[in-house]
Design a protein around this motif. Structure first.
Motif, short mmCIF file in Angstrom:
data_model
loop_
_atom_site.label_atom_id
_atom_site.label_comp_id
_atom_site.label_asym_id
_atom_site.label_seq_id
_atom_site.Cartn_x
_atom_site.Cartn_y
_atom_site.Cartn_z
N UNK A 198 -1.68 16.05 10.90
CA UNK A 198 -0.59 15.23 10.38
C UNK A 198 -1.08 13.82 10.07
N UNK A 199 -1.91 13.27 10.95
CA UNK A 199 -2.40 11.91 10.73
C UNK A 199 -3.39 11.86 9.57
N UNK A 200 -4.23 12.87 9.44
CA UNK A 200 -5.14 12.92 8.30
C UNK A 200 -4.35 12.99 6.99
N UNK A 201 -3.28 13.76 7.00
CA UNK A 201 -2.46 13.89 5.79
C UNK A 201 -1.72 12.62 5.43
N UNK A 202 -1.48 11.77 6.43
CA UNK A 202 -0.74 10.53 6.19
C UNK A 202 -1.66 9.35 5.88
N UNK A 203 -2.98 9.58 5.87
CA UNK A 203 -3.94 8.47 5.76
C UNK A 203 -4.61 8.42 4.39
N UNK A 204 -4.90 7.20 3.94
CA UNK A 204 -5.67 7.02 2.71
C UNK A 204 -7.14 7.35 2.92
N UNK A 205 -7.65 6.98 4.09
CA UNK A 205 -9.06 7.23 4.41
C UNK A 205 -9.14 8.02 5.72
N UNK A 206 -9.94 9.06 5.71
CA UNK A 206 -10.18 9.86 6.91
C UNK A 206 -11.67 9.80 7.20
N UNK A 234 0.81 -1.21 0.00
CA UNK A 234 0.00 0.00 0.00
C UNK A 234 0.85 1.26 0.00
N UNK A 235 2.16 1.11 0.18
CA UNK A 235 3.01 2.28 0.38
C UNK A 235 2.93 3.26 -0.76
N UNK A 236 2.76 2.77 -1.97
CA UNK A 236 2.74 3.66 -3.13
C UNK A 236 1.35 4.16 -3.46
N UNK A 237 0.32 3.70 -2.72
CA UNK A 237 -1.04 4.10 -3.02
C UNK A 237 -1.24 5.58 -2.72
N UNK A 238 -2.01 6.25 -3.52
CA UNK A 238 -2.21 7.69 -3.40
C UNK A 238 -2.94 8.04 -2.11
N UNK A 239 -2.52 9.15 -1.48
CA UNK A 239 -3.21 9.68 -0.33
C UNK A 239 -4.25 10.72 -0.75
#
Length: 595
Positions: free
Chosen positions: A195-203, A4-9
């Protein structure tokens, strides 16, 4: 996470609106999972209860704090891995399910420094392969942070820490309001939410209210998570209960106390809001204004001899001046009392920041348990997030003091707040170091306190060095951009100073009536006494009156000085006094409004 590391945020411009169960269904097995809010404030309890009911498994829990959210998920057997900085139930002590999981080794627990976690989240948020951070020199924490390493800076050549991105699959948070377009409003400290929202795929967000588009533009102090950062929203009135969500309701400490004491009923069931919603007194308490509380007559108690907790609070307060910028961490009643006492007496111009600088430059309001958060939120000059706190104040060396409690300290002033070894060989898990490993060097003064001095708490050498003053002298600190101050350890028997020459603790003051032999007998290393060692002065009658009747009328500072067996009775006493005090404040507020 490698797949998942390369998946878009990148998220859609408009979030989906659903219900709480719909949000819970969006959390998948095996995901990396973060939780927003802080302490007992804005925790997404309703959503966490729904996630626990959903049957999701093997979550990788990633958050600065464990606390109540982690307890709910551990109860549901939903967690396979844990990455955090700190885990506590505030005045209620250590979280039992977290302790059991960590001590048994059933679930891997990785301890981070706060700065390393912030920078790792920022690396994910900013789409970077790594981020630098100041090394927690003197401690052993670098080796504990996953993927972190020390390397020469490519430009300056000096050694720095570097950490890879910390990506989240899902981040859940509770907020005050969202508008119909999906913009989310956060009032008060925002912890690491952005910061956590910016690092997450789903918020995934629950809110107290949904308001028409454009409404949020009319509000004053707030933070807005814009709609393109949010995946889905659910309306959930009382969604943080029994934690707080200002200005709607304050924390229900009585309900929390009962829930933690009840070992028969599942925690998730015990935290369900009443059918009629948040109890009315909690809603009314959230409306009490700071000027009403500050204008109320102080309590009047009969004169009593100063207790050791009062002596230490006054002695710590004496370290503070009008030039002080003092930060109170996660769970520090004694520090909060000492700071407010100083500001209410001899240091009115000092800056106090509570909730790890989430509330900046507060008034010295009374430490009324149910109202502390709302009073600090109202009187603060500004609100901030934990990530902003580090970059603007901590890393810049702007803070002079942060007085921190320690479970164990050794002769070189090194601290262990992660785990103790039992004589049998097993572990006793402790809350963790939070941000101590960072601020031990960043803040001008390094102040620790150990409420109960013993050979178990003051040892020759700690087994785990969770924090230490690695940069001690001016020659070591100035090149790093840090000011040089005092390094002290306060106990109920004495005050130690970390000597710059020997780099070992030396007693500089003894508590009233305590002999040097008593200190030697209660210390796990050979004790040295300064040639000018003197006795700590007793606080004046006026200082005691302000401390007892204005600053800490409930005696919250006492929680740091009692044993685990005594704590339950003291909490019950404090909660009863808190209800009475809040009732007085509500009555005064009502009378003011009616007049």
């Amino acid at each position: 996470m490698t797949n998942r590391a390369a998946m878009s945020l990148v998220k859609p411009n408009r979030p989906r609106f659903t219900d709480v169960e719909g949000l819970a269904a969006m959390v998948g097995h095996g995901e990396s999972f973060g939780v927003g809010g802080h302490h007992f404030a804005r925790l997404p309890i309703a959503l966490l209860r729904a996630i626990a009911r959903s049957g999701v498994k093997d979550l990788h829990y990633i958050c600065w704090a464990g606390g109540l959210p982690l307890e709910l998920l551990l109860e549901a057997h939903a967690v396979a891995e844990i990455d955090l900085c700190f885990s506590s139930l505030d005045i209620f002590g250590l979280p039992p399910k977290f302790r059991a999981a960590a001590e048994s080794g059933a679930i891997p627990v990785r301890d981070w420094t706060a700065l390393a976690m912030i920078q790792a989240l920022r690396a994910a948020q900013q789409n970077l392969p790594s981020m630098p951070f100041q090394l927690p020199l003197g401690s052993g924490m670098l080796a504990r942070v996953p993927g972190a390493s020390a390397r020469p800076d490519p430009i300056a050549g000096t050694e720095n820490g570097f950490v890879p991105p910390l990506r989240l699959d899902t981040f859940v948070v509770h907020a005050q309001r969202a508008d119909e377009s999906g913009n989310v409003q956060i009032i008060g400290p925002r912890a690491l939410d952005f910061a956590m929202a910016g690092a997450a795929r789903k918020v995934l967000v629950t809110v107290e209210e949904i308001v028409p588009g454009g409404t949020l533009r009319q509000d004053g102090r707030q933070s807005v998570l814009t709609r393109n950062q949010v995946s889905a929203i659910a309306l959930a009135p009382a969604g943080a209960y029994p934690a707080s969500c200002l200005p709607f309701y304050v924390t229900d400490y009585q309900r929390l106390s009962e829930a933690f004491a009840d070992r028969q009923t599942p925690l998730a069931d015990n935290l369900r809001p009443p059918s009629e919603g948040v109890p009315k007194p909690l809603q009314t308490a959230a409306k009490v204004r700071a000027d009403t509380v500050l204008a109320m007559p102080a309590l009047a108690r009969a004169e009593e001899k100063a207790s050791v907790d009062e002596i230490i609070a006054a002695r710590i307060a004496a370290e503070l001046t009008n030039e002080s910028f003092a930060s109170a961490g996660a769970v520090s009643p004694l520090a909060n009392v000492a700071y407010r006492l100083a500001k209410a007496t001899h240091a009115p111009d000092m800056i106090i920041a509570t909730t790890s600088c989430g509330h900046l430059d507060i008034a010295p309001s009374p430490m009324i348990l149910s109202l502390i958060e709302s009073l600090d939120c109202e009187t603060a000059v500004a609100h901030a997030g934990g990530d902003d706190t580090y970059s603007t104040y901590y890393q810049a060396g702007a803070v002079t003091h942060e007085i921190v409690g320690a479970a164990q300290v050794d002769r070189r002033g090194r601290v262990n707040t992660i785990a103790l070894r039992k004589p049998s060989g097993g572990l006793i898990r402790l809350p963790g170091q939070g941000g101590m490993a960072d601020v031990a060097n960043m803040h001008r003064d390094y102040l620790l306190y150990i409420p109960r001095h013993s050979i178990q708490s003051l040892v020759n050498e700690v087994e785990i060095v969770s924090s230490a003053r690695g940069l001690l002298t001016a020659a070591e600190r100035e090149p790093m951009g840090y000011r040089t101050g005092r390094a002290l350890v306060f106990t109920d028997l004495c005050v130690f100073r970390l000597d710059e020459t020997s780099r070992e603790l030396i007693v500089i003051e003894t508590m009233p009536g305590v002999t040097q032999q008593q200190i030697r007998d209660a210390t796990g290393f050979a004790v040295s006494f300064d040639a000018c060692c003197r006795e700590v002065s007793l606080p004046s009658d006026s200082t005691l009156a302000i401390l007892r009747n204005r600053i800490d009328p409930l005696g919250l500072r006492r929680l740091e000085f009692v044993s685990a067996k005594e704590r339950g009775a003291l909490i019950a006493e404090i909660l009863e006094a808190d209800r009475a005090m809040v009732g007085r404040c509500i009555t005064a507020q009502t009378a003011l409004v009616e007049s």
